[in-house]
Enzyme design. Structure first.
Site, mmCIF file in Angstrom:
data_model
loop_
_atom_site.group_PDB
_atom_site.id
_atom_site.type_symbol
_atom_site.label_atom_id
_atom_site.label_comp_id
_atom_site.label_asym_id
_atom_site.label_seq_id
_atom_site.Cartn_x
_atom_site.Cartn_y
_atom_site.Cartn_z
ATOM 1 N N GLU A 49 -8.154 6.250 8.203
ATOM 2 C CA GLU A 49 -6.987 6.722 8.957
ATOM 3 C C GLU A 49 -7.092 8.211 9.305
ATOM 4 O O GLU A 49 -6.287 9.037 8.872
ATOM 5 C CB GLU A 49 -5.703 6.438 8.176
ATOM 6 C CG GLU A 49 -5.438 4.965 7.975
ATOM 7 C CD GLU A 49 -4.169 4.680 7.181
ATOM 8 O OE1 GLU A 49 -3.695 3.523 7.210
ATOM 9 O OE2 GLU A 49 -3.639 5.616 6.529
ATOM 10 N N GLU A 63 -5.865 -3.256 7.882
ATOM 11 C CA GLU A 63 -4.770 -3.207 6.906
ATOM 12 C C GLU A 63 -3.494 -3.776 7.507
ATOM 13 O O GLU A 63 -3.143 -3.470 8.642
ATOM 14 C CB GLU A 63 -4.473 -1.765 6.470
ATOM 15 C CG GLU A 63 -5.532 -1.067 5.659
ATOM 16 C CD GLU A 63 -5.070 0.320 5.228
ATOM 17 O OE1 GLU A 63 -3.846 0.551 5.151
ATOM 18 O OE2 GLU A 63 -5.930 1.189 5.002
#
Length: 677
Positions: A156, A313
């Site tokens: 991320e 995710e």
């Protein structure tokens, strides 16, 4: 030639299924239970090592491979493949203690302390040296390990440290500006520094847009957004270069954040990956969160260039970081997962495998929850794994839309800077409204940047393009000239790539295409509204439009209720070249916008995936031999949809109709309708 994700799913034997695995949080005697339960749940892929830097390198330059050696061997022994992370998203305590100047600094001058993840300045040479050494060591040791099927670069990017205002960042910003503008005269011209006596006479006079007395220079602030995204992208490129040099057999990815964040340019990061992966978490407070889910999935597919992508995710139930973390209802995890699959994902991963006992994310749900194997979540996880195994033939097929929706991080950054006509004109609000209108029509769209090749699309939608570069404006103009149907949202085309207002009247670069001039922007206050001539109520924004060849489709009411633009055009259509350009001079509510898009799509020959009741979502994936129709029921009623094909999952097909239960998903195998690309 196969796509790298197709090669991965072929090696896995089907759809990728699993999640982040963090064995360092648990004693060794738990690991064998983990792999046994993974097999029981149908898990075939786990991400390892995302936050394990302090375990791998407990002291600077000293590596301890014992945990990873044992875990990777154990996973391989049990037939579970590994997506190995570079672990660079969470520097260990020894690093920040040794290099305190590498910690990020806020716009107000506060240097942030160690104690969370991503505590580093993206421009820090010390961080670069330490991260590169770690990645090199990992790639050298594990590049040939048989458990590995891909690399997971960082995690991320920019989620918590997208903007650093330290002196190191200032130096890097100046270097970035020199490369971009070459001369100070050019920079001064593009930033408009003659306003407020900001003209620069030396590169060293330029700082990041730190907190100051009044509004910051918008050109400077926009460029700092770009620089900051590029600084993180440079780190991504550095890590990928090491992996490709040291362990070239493995594809690599990084998990981009989709529409959740405006912190980095997701298209730029996706272009540097062998396969695209994305994270998505539902906003619990939104009863229509499933539309946000579809939007994010379509954006991930857009970042992947229409190819299959990997959901890196999502959550089995509640997350831990929203104000109120609402648990998912029974069946919701399956519905969410299969929606991602419907929209092009060839892998469905969760954060995380086993729910943590300690730490900041212990209340984030997992595949194996605190309740163990007796609770609802585990039973649903296990059932989903079995169902995905039965749907393995879907992998490699693609979703193809006749409609493109333009999405641009640069336009987002520029629109939401300070000192705009209204701070109520949120970028994502517009995108989501237009997307929802299209979603309710069961018309699939691809989310692409404004500079994408648009020739294959019947309709292109631009909900919000306040900033539009010359090149992208030319792209849209060519598209319409050559027969395309373009619809543009209000307050678009106004400024160039440097946030400079285009001369000659609004909407700047799109005036001729749309056949109009906007005389004045007329934002509405909180609580105010304006009525259209059919009684539709609009809020937030109106414009005074002068037609220059366009046809008025809808007007503001010619009464006091019509608001500041009373009697003027609210929706227009303009024949341009062989195509058309539509424009909305206000923020239309979704029901009205849906009717505008219905008319536009019908005119362009775009039809819904299927005719279905409102709230029944339909998406089609097309493969070499078959197409796969996904029917997703978001209503409390049973829906019956005419189909031709064989049911693969989720419901019955009776008398040529798929019976989709409330909250259910049905997958139908059809004969292939279109040729694969």
């Amino acid at each position: 030639m196969n796509h790298p994700l197709t090669d991965v799913t072929r090696a896995l034997g089907g759809i990728a299924y699993g999640g982040d695995y963090n064995p360092e949080q648990w004693p060794r005697d738990v690991w064998r239970e983990d792999v046994r339960l993974m097999r029981e749940a149908g898990v075939n892929l786990v991400t390892v090592g995302v936050f394990s830097w302090s375990r791998i390198e407990p002291r600077a330059g000293t590596y301890d491979w014992s945990l990873l050696d044992e875990v990777l061997d154990l996973l391989h022994e049990h037939g579970i493949a590994v997506d190995l992370a570079t672990a660079t998203a969470a520097p260990p305590p020894w690093f920040t203690r040794r290099h305190p100047d590498a910690r990020p600094v806020t716009a107000s001058g506060t240097r942030l302390a160690h104690g969370s993840r991503q505590v580093f300045c993206p421009s820090s040479p010390a961080y670069a040296e330490a991260a590169d050494a770690l990645v090199t060591a990992l790639a050298t040791r594990y590049g040939d390990h048989p458990a590995l099927v891909m690399w997971h670069v960082h995690n991320e990017w920019g989620n918590h440290n997208a903007l650093c205002y330290c002196d190191t960042s200032a130096d890097a910003f100046r270097a970035w500006l020199r490369e971009r503008y070459e001369t100070l005269d050019a920079l001064n011209e593009f930033w408009g520094t003659d306003f407020w006596s900001q003209r620069y006479g030396d590169w060293d006079e330029i700082d990041p847009p730190r907190d100051t007395t009044a509004f910051r220079n918008p050109g400077q602030e926009l460029d700092y957004r770009r620089f900051s995204s590029d600084a993180l992208l440079a780190r991504h490129r550095a890590e990928t270069a090491i992996l490709r040099r040291t362990a070239p057999r493995l594809p690599l990815t990084t998990n981009v954040m989709g529409t959740l964040e405006k912190k980095v340019d997701g298209f730029a990061f996706a272009a540097e990956c062998d396969l695209v992966s994305a994270d998505h978490y539902l906003p619990a407070a939104d009863p229509d969160g499933h539309i946000d889910l579809a939007l994010n999935a379509d954006l991930a597919r857009g970042m992947a260039g229409g190819r299959p992508w990997l959901l890196m995710e999502h959550s089995t139930s509640a997350v831990n970081w929203q104000p109120v973390n609402v648990a998912k209802q029974p069946g919701e995890t399956r519905r969410n997962s299969l929606t991602h699959l419907a929209r092009g994902a060839d892998g469905l991963m969760f954060f995380q495998w086993r729910q943590s006992r300690a730490g900041a994310e212990k209340w984030h749900s997992a595949m194996l929850p605190h309740a163990g194997t007796e609770g609802r979540v585990w039973k649903e996880v296990k059932a989903l794994g079995a169902e995905l195994a039965s749907l393995s033939e879907v992998t490699g097929s693609r979703v193809r839309g006749d409609v493109a929706m333009l999405f641009d991080w640069h336009a987002w950054w520029a629109l939401e800077l300070q000192a705009r006509p209204s701070d109520r004109m949120g970028y994502l609000d517009a995108v989501r409204d237009w997307y929802e209108a299209l979603w309710t029509l069961n018309i699939t769209c691809d989310l692409v940047p404004p500079g994408a090749d648009l020739a294959g699309y019947r309709v292109v939608l631009a909900p919000s393009l306040y900033l539009l570069s010359d090149q992208d404006a030319d792209n849209l103009t060519r598209y319409a000239e050559q027969g395309g149907h373009l619809a543009v949202g209000c307050f678009s085309g106004v400024v160039d790539a440097y946030d400079r207002v285009r001369p000659g009247g609004h909407p700047g670069a799109l005036r001729e295409l749309l056949g109009l001039v906007v005389d004045e922007y007329l934002p509405l206050r909180e609580g105010e509204h304006a009525l259209l001539d059919d009684g539709t109520r609009v809020q937030r924004w109106t414009e005074r439009v002068e037609p220059r060849g366009c046809t008025t489709v809808r007007r503001f009411a010619d009464t006091a209720d019509g608001g500041p633009a009373r009697g003027g055009p609210a929706v227009t259509r303009h024949a341009f070249g062989r195509g058309t350009g539509w424009y909305t001079a206000c923020r239309l509510p979704v029901p009205f916008l849906r009717e505008v898009l219905r008319t536009l799509c019908a005119e362009a020959g775009v039809v819904p995936v299927v005719e279905a009741p409102h709230g029944l979502e339909a998406v089609r994936r097309t493969g070499e031999k078959h197409a796969y129709l996904f029917l997703i029921n978001h209503t409390p009623e049973t829906c019956r949809v005419p189909v031709t094909g064989i049911g693969l999952a989720g419901g019955e097909i009776t008398d040529g109709r798929a019976v989709v239960p409330p909250g259910g998903v049905v997958v139908v195998r059809e004969e292939r309708r279109t040729a694969p690309a």
